[in-house]
Design a protein around this motif. Structure first.
Motif, mmCIF file in Angstrom:
data_model
loop_
_atom_site.group_PDB
_atom_site.id
_atom_site.type_symbol
_atom_site.label_atom_id
_atom_site.label_comp_id
_atom_site.label_asym_id
_atom_site.label_seq_id
_atom_site.Cartn_x
_atom_site.Cartn_y
_atom_site.Cartn_z
ATOM 1 N N GLY A 92 7.751 5.256 -43.691
ATOM 2 C CA GLY A 92 8.815 5.465 -42.834
ATOM 3 C C GLY A 92 8.540 5.378 -41.455
ATOM 4 O O GLY A 92 9.312 4.990 -40.677
ATOM 5 N N LYS A 93 7.240 5.552 -40.935
ATOM 6 C CA LYS A 93 6.541 5.007 -39.721
ATOM 7 C C LYS A 93 6.800 3.768 -39.240
ATOM 8 O O LYS A 93 7.301 3.530 -37.976
ATOM 9 N N LEU A 94 6.495 2.717 -40.190
ATOM 10 C CA LEU A 94 6.696 1.204 -39.923
ATOM 11 C C LEU A 94 8.017 0.952 -39.691
ATOM 12 O O LEU A 94 8.590 0.323 -38.697
ATOM 13 N N LEU A 95 9.000 1.446 -40.590
ATOM 14 C CA LEU A 95 10.388 1.179 -40.511
ATOM 15 C C LEU A 95 10.958 1.788 -39.139
ATOM 16 O O LEU A 95 11.951 1.275 -38.566
ATOM 17 N N GLY A 96 10.431 2.717 -38.778
ATOM 18 C CA GLY A 96 10.795 3.555 -37.476
ATOM 19 C C GLY A 96 10.606 2.675 -36.347
ATOM 20 O O GLY A 96 11.421 2.442 -35.409
ATOM 21 N N SER A 97 9.410 2.085 -36.272
ATOM 22 C CA SER A 97 8.906 1.407 -35.261
ATOM 23 C C SER A 97 9.734 0.106 -35.227
ATOM 24 O O SER A 97 9.880 -0.749 -34.227
ATOM 25 N N LEU A 98 10.300 -0.455 -36.566
ATOM 26 C CA LEU A 98 11.174 -1.616 -36.373
ATOM 27 C C LEU A 98 12.570 -1.328 -35.847
ATOM 28 O O LEU A 98 13.467 -2.376 -35.414
ATOM 29 N N ASP A 99 13.110 0.174 -36.063
ATOM 30 C CA ASP A 99 14.167 0.170 -35.680
ATOM 31 C C ASP A 99 15.348 -0.484 -36.487
ATOM 32 O O ASP A 99 16.289 -1.033 -35.812
ATOM 33 N N VAL A 100 15.238 -0.283 -37.609
ATOM 34 C CA VAL A 100 16.303 -0.697 -38.669
ATOM 35 C C VAL A 100 17.001 0.130 -39.357
ATOM 36 O O VAL A 100 16.632 1.470 -39.340
ATOM 37 N N ASN A 101 18.054 -0.187 -39.766
ATOM 38 C CA ASN A 101 19.117 0.639 -40.572
ATOM 39 C C ASN A 101 18.897 0.467 -42.166
ATOM 40 O O ASN A 101 19.584 1.359 -42.763
ATOM 41 N N SER A 102 18.300 -0.630 -42.563
ATOM 42 C CA SER A 102 18.362 -0.765 -44.091
ATOM 43 C C SER A 102 17.561 0.354 -44.705
ATOM 44 O O SER A 102 16.700 0.881 -44.301
ATOM 45 N N SER A 103 17.726 0.422 -46.058
ATOM 46 C CA SER A 103 17.047 1.382 -46.925
ATOM 47 C C SER A 103 15.717 1.013 -47.134
ATOM 48 O O SER A 103 15.395 -0.423 -47.074
ATOM 49 N N SER A 104 14.780 1.872 -47.506
ATOM 50 C CA SER A 104 13.588 1.702 -47.485
ATOM 51 C C SER A 104 13.219 0.935 -48.947
ATOM 52 O O SER A 104 11.976 0.394 -49.297
ATOM 53 N N ASP A 105 14.210 0.923 -49.888
ATOM 54 C CA ASP A 105 14.315 0.060 -51.247
ATOM 55 C C ASP A 105 14.129 -1.424 -50.695
ATOM 56 O O ASP A 105 13.915 -2.313 -51.630
ATOM 57 N N ASN A 106 14.654 -1.870 -49.434
ATOM 58 C CA ASN A 106 14.434 -3.385 -49.093
ATOM 59 C C ASN A 106 13.244 -3.663 -48.715
ATOM 60 O O ASN A 106 12.911 -4.937 -48.089
ATOM 61 N N TYR A 107 12.106 -3.025 -48.841
ATOM 62 C CA TYR A 107 10.749 -3.305 -48.169
ATOM 63 C C TYR A 107 9.648 -3.022 -49.189
ATOM 64 O O TYR A 107 9.771 -2.148 -50.166
ATOM 65 N N VAL A 108 8.669 -3.643 -49.164
ATOM 66 C CA VAL A 108 7.438 -3.273 -49.892
ATOM 67 C C VAL A 108 6.222 -3.849 -48.873
ATOM 68 O O VAL A 108 6.484 -4.944 -48.381
ATOM 69 N N GLY A 109 5.085 -3.046 -48.900
ATOM 70 C CA GLY A 109 4.003 -3.550 -47.844
ATOM 71 C C GLY A 109 2.698 -3.350 -48.342
ATOM 72 O O GLY A 109 2.437 -2.547 -49.783
ATOM 73 N N PHE A 110 1.656 -3.446 -48.041
ATOM 74 C CA PHE A 110 0.278 -3.341 -48.241
ATOM 75 C C PHE A 110 -0.434 -3.210 -46.850
ATOM 76 O O PHE A 110 -0.307 -3.674 -45.815
ATOM 77 N N ARG A 111 -1.787 -2.407 -47.186
ATOM 78 C CA ARG A 111 -2.634 -2.124 -46.323
ATOM 79 C C ARG A 111 -3.854 -2.812 -46.958
ATOM 80 O O ARG A 111 -4.190 -2.484 -48.054
ATOM 81 N N PHE A 112 -4.798 -3.590 -46.097
ATOM 82 C CA PHE A 112 -5.692 -4.166 -46.695
ATOM 83 C C PHE A 112 -6.647 -4.474 -45.623
ATOM 84 O O PHE A 112 -6.609 -4.479 -44.488
ATOM 85 N N GLY A 113 -7.942 -5.204 -46.099
ATOM 86 C CA GLY A 113 -8.879 -5.649 -45.266
ATOM 87 C C GLY A 113 -9.744 -4.651 -44.731
ATOM 88 O O GLY A 113 -10.011 -4.844 -43.534
#
Length: 756
Positions: free
Chosen positions: A270-291
């Motif tokens: 939610g925080k990452l999508l908020g910084s992108l300022d997008v309207n699409s559903s969270s189902d349209n994304y997948v992400g990873f934290r690594f390193g």
């Protein structure tokens, strides 16, 4: 006694520059005009974007309507990604890098985080595939991904879609994530549905590698072709083995999936999508934290650490974003952390394109006929007994004269060639030199003409619709050179944006400012994009984007908010890069658009967060140079050219007489016998060993230049050995040694990738 102190070199140089400027200003206007004409740079060899079909066709979004990519959630596969991929290894995978071991069936580190309530689901292949498709159809991407995590029978070998072929060129850690990209444009450049393979490789130092290729694979044996739609069995060549320091590259050991399957993942997404300022559903994304570079328990992997990266994949339209945590650990984990704009975004402007290989209709028919002929002559006598068969069915015997040789004889009128000037014109034994032929000058208005043609053709289309520029798709000329393209255009490109930065550096080598200036958009400093192409340039213009001797496709961004971040565009072919600067207050940062002649889309995002970290990450990718000898760090005396041995002694003596320090004296290729490298001209340099010993006795070293080409001369032992052992690079047929031109005249080039 008067002591004469040596004049500092910088002051001496400045004095000469001021004197030269004073003399120039004292000239009359007519003299100054003549002087300008004499010093003008010959721009005929500096090809511009407007003169290059692949750049002209794709610059400024001209081809954008033909390329609209989306990621198919049902095609997603997760992999363990551990270890190093090598030629022919399973972890090398296909073009998308697939082929790593099934992550869900391997114990140990590097596992995806699977919620306990999902364990054991989706274990049947048929049921699992149906569930994936159905979930994707309902928009339940999260459920689809969960089942992919746990489905032990789900294929991670590349599946049947591309025949399980392996890309023999890829090196480095295997992929963590692979998927299919589909070009959803109503009209594509090939007129067919275009699919690509995507692979995401996550490294333990926070580097993310994005690799996009055609579908590789075939339909069977040598004579089993589908000429209308062909997943190419031959992968596009990449230079991993030559460039990448793959032995040091390591997969990320801890990867946390950012999605809605866990409270921590849902909050972070939610925080990452908020910084992108997008309207699409969270189902349209997948992400990873690594390193993270440390061992941690499962509940710690979702927390913010200074060394971790966050990578977000957008399915439709396809885009990629990377953030760096770069924050202080708090008791609430990710709570309260403002991640701001991404450090890097890829394809956020939808300018990515990938020109799929294709065949002309007549070429398809020729291949069919050739295949039928080969089958009919399967029991014919050995071709070697009568000569070598050419692709068109004709036979070349050893007595047939090469067309190139005939053209050369006609060009020189039978005169004996003893050398070549730097402009490529021949020097004859009778003392005369070749006259330059009048060539059709390049049109300086080519860009305007091409744009006007494009607009007129758009107007001719019904409703002024999209027109795909087909000029130069199969063949194009630049001066006397003709570039043939048997598989059509093969260019690739993508937009890479630095949303929080207005200061970009890199893209050497150009005679321009250290900070990259705009090449497109409102208020751009240049009209042409930065060109990356190796040229032998001894004269060039200042404050220009024209190519020079070297090229390094690396951009480094420096920003107060996002720190240091870089992108390494791993493609050695001719490349044009546009830079578009925007107002920092607008939050759009700086945009770049990369367009390469061929190859694949293969880029590394270097997360920094500071210059030291970034260049450590870059050195891990490309290797580190060994420490040079101390004497090589001093002053080198080098020019073209020292005439003979006496000239060398004279120059060396003057340095001694003036007590001017120098460490190395260079000899250009004129020291050789007829430009046959590894030899000496016995008349000009009769005693090369004593000459070098004299310099060495007084603390100097000598370097003799050796160029990479070899003179084609049957009386030259190096050439004869290289020919006999098959060490030369081959021509486009793959059978004959490439015969090119350089300083000795007819030359061939040693294949330094050959272990012999």
């Amino acid at each position: 006694m008067t002591v004469h102190k040596p004049i500092p070199f910088l002051i001496l140089t400045s004095t000469y520059l001021l004197l030269s400027l004073s003399l120039l200003l004292s000239f009359s206007p007519s003299t100054t005009k003549c002087f300008t004409l004499v010093m003008a740079v010959d721009r005929s060899k500096f090809r511009t974007c407007s003169q290059t079909s692949f750049c002209r066709r794709n610059r400024n979004g001209r081809s954008q309507p033909a390329y609209q990519y989306s990621l198919d959630p049902a095609s997603i596969e997760f992999h363990n990604g551990r270890g190093h991929a090598g030629a022919g290894s399973a972890e090398a995978g296909d073009s998308a890098g697939a082929g790593a071991e099934d992550a869900s069936s391997v114990e140990g580190e590097g596992q995806v985080q699977v919620p306990k309530e999902e364990e054991g689901e989706g274990t049947g292949t048929e049921k699992g595939e149906e569930d994936h498709t159905a979930a994707a159809g309902r928009g339940g991407v999260i459920q689809t991904i969960k089942k992919m995590f746990t489905s032990k029978s789900h294929s991670h070998s590349t599946g049947s879609s591309n025949g399980g072929k392996v890309d023999p060129y890829i090196r480095g850690p295997g992929p963590y994530f692979t998927a299919k990209l589909t070009n959803d444009a109503p009209v594509t450049s090939t007129g067919t549905t275009e699919k690509l393979n995507l692979a995401i490789h996550l490294h333990d130092d926070g580097v993310a590698r994005i690799r996009i290729t055609e579908e590789y694979g075939g339909t069977g044996g040598d004579h089993d072709h589908d000429y209308d739609h062909q997943p190419y069995s031959n992968a596009r060549w990449t230079s991993d083995e030559l460039i990448l320091n793959h032995e040091e590259m390591k997969s990320a050991s801890d990867v946390f999936t950012i999605d809605e399957s866990t409270p921590e993942g849902k909050e972070l997404l939610g925080k990452l999508l908020g910084s992108l300022d997008v309207n699409s559903s969270s189902d349209n994304y997948v992400g990873f934290r690594f390193g993270d570079n440390h061992e941690s328990s499962s509940n710690e992997k979702s927390k913010c650490t200074d060394s971790s990266s966050m990578f977000l994949i957008q399915f439709q339209p396809f885009a990629l974003h990377l953030w760096r945590d770069n924050c202080k650990q708090s008791k609430e984990g990710s709570s309260g952390v403002d991640y701001g704009l991404p450090a890097v975004s890829i394809n956020s402007d939808n300018l990515m394109h990938f020109e799929i290989r294709r065949l002309k209709e007549e070429e398809k028919e020729r291949l069919r006929q050739e295949e039928m002929k080969a089958q009919a002559n399967a029991h014919a006598h050995d071709k070697e007994s009568v000569g070598e068969e050419k692709g068109d069915g004709s036979v070349v015997t050893g007595d047939t004269k090469d067309k190139h040789d005939e053209e050369e004889e006609d060009r020189h009128g039978g005169k004996e060639v003893v050398g070549y000037w730097e402009d490529g014109l021949a020097i004859y034994a009778d003392g005369t030199r070749e006259e330059r032929k009048e060539e059709e000058p390049l049109d300086p208005n080519a860009d305007s003409i091409a744009e006007e043609k494009r607009r007129s053709l758009m107007d001719m289309n019904e409703g002024g619709g999209f027109y795909f520029d087909t000029d130069g798709m199969w063949e194009e000329k630049f001066g006397p050179h003709t570039d043939s393209k048997p598989y059509g255009p093969m260019s690739v490109g993508a937009d890479i944006t630095f949303p929080a930065s207005t200061h970009l550096f890199g893209l050497p080598e150009h005679a321009s400012s250290t900070q990259l200036k705009g090449t497109t958009g409102v208020g751009s400093h240049y009209k042409e994009p930065y060109r990356l192409y190796n040229l032998d340039v001894f004269e060039y213009e200042l404050d220009e984007t024209m190519a020079l001797y070297g090229e390094v496709p690396l951009i480094v961004s420096q920003s107060k908010t996002s720190g240091t971040v870089g992108v390494f565009w791993f493609n050695p072919t001719e490349t044009f890069v546009d830079v578009e600067n925007s107002n920092g207050a607008s939050g759009k940062g700086t945009k770049t658009h990369w367009i390469s002649e061929s190859g694949i889309i293969d880029l590394f995002i270097l997360p920094g967060p500071n210059p030291k970290s970034l260049y450590e990450q870059y050195a891990t990718l490309t290797g580190r140079m060994p420490l040079p000898p101390m004497w090589s760090l001093g002053y080198h005396q080098c020019r073209w050219n020292y005439r003979d041995q006496e000239d060398v002694y004279h120059v060396h003596g003057k340095f001694e007489e003036l007590d001017y320090p120098y460490d190395v004296l260079w000899l250009d290729i004129e020291h050789t016998s007829g430009k046959r490298y590894f030899t000496w001209d016995k008349h000009l340099f009769p005693n090369p060993i004593p000459m070098q010993q004299k310099l060495k006795s007084q603390g100097r070293n000598m370097v003799t230049i050796i160029d990479p080409h070899i003179k084609r001369d049957n009386h030259y032992y190096i050439h004869n050995q290289a020919t006999a052992k098959g060490l030369y690079i081959k021509d486009k047929t793959g059978k004959n040694d490439y015969d090119g031109w350089c300083w000795p005249g007819s030359s061939s080039y040693l294949d330094f990738t050959n272990e012999e």
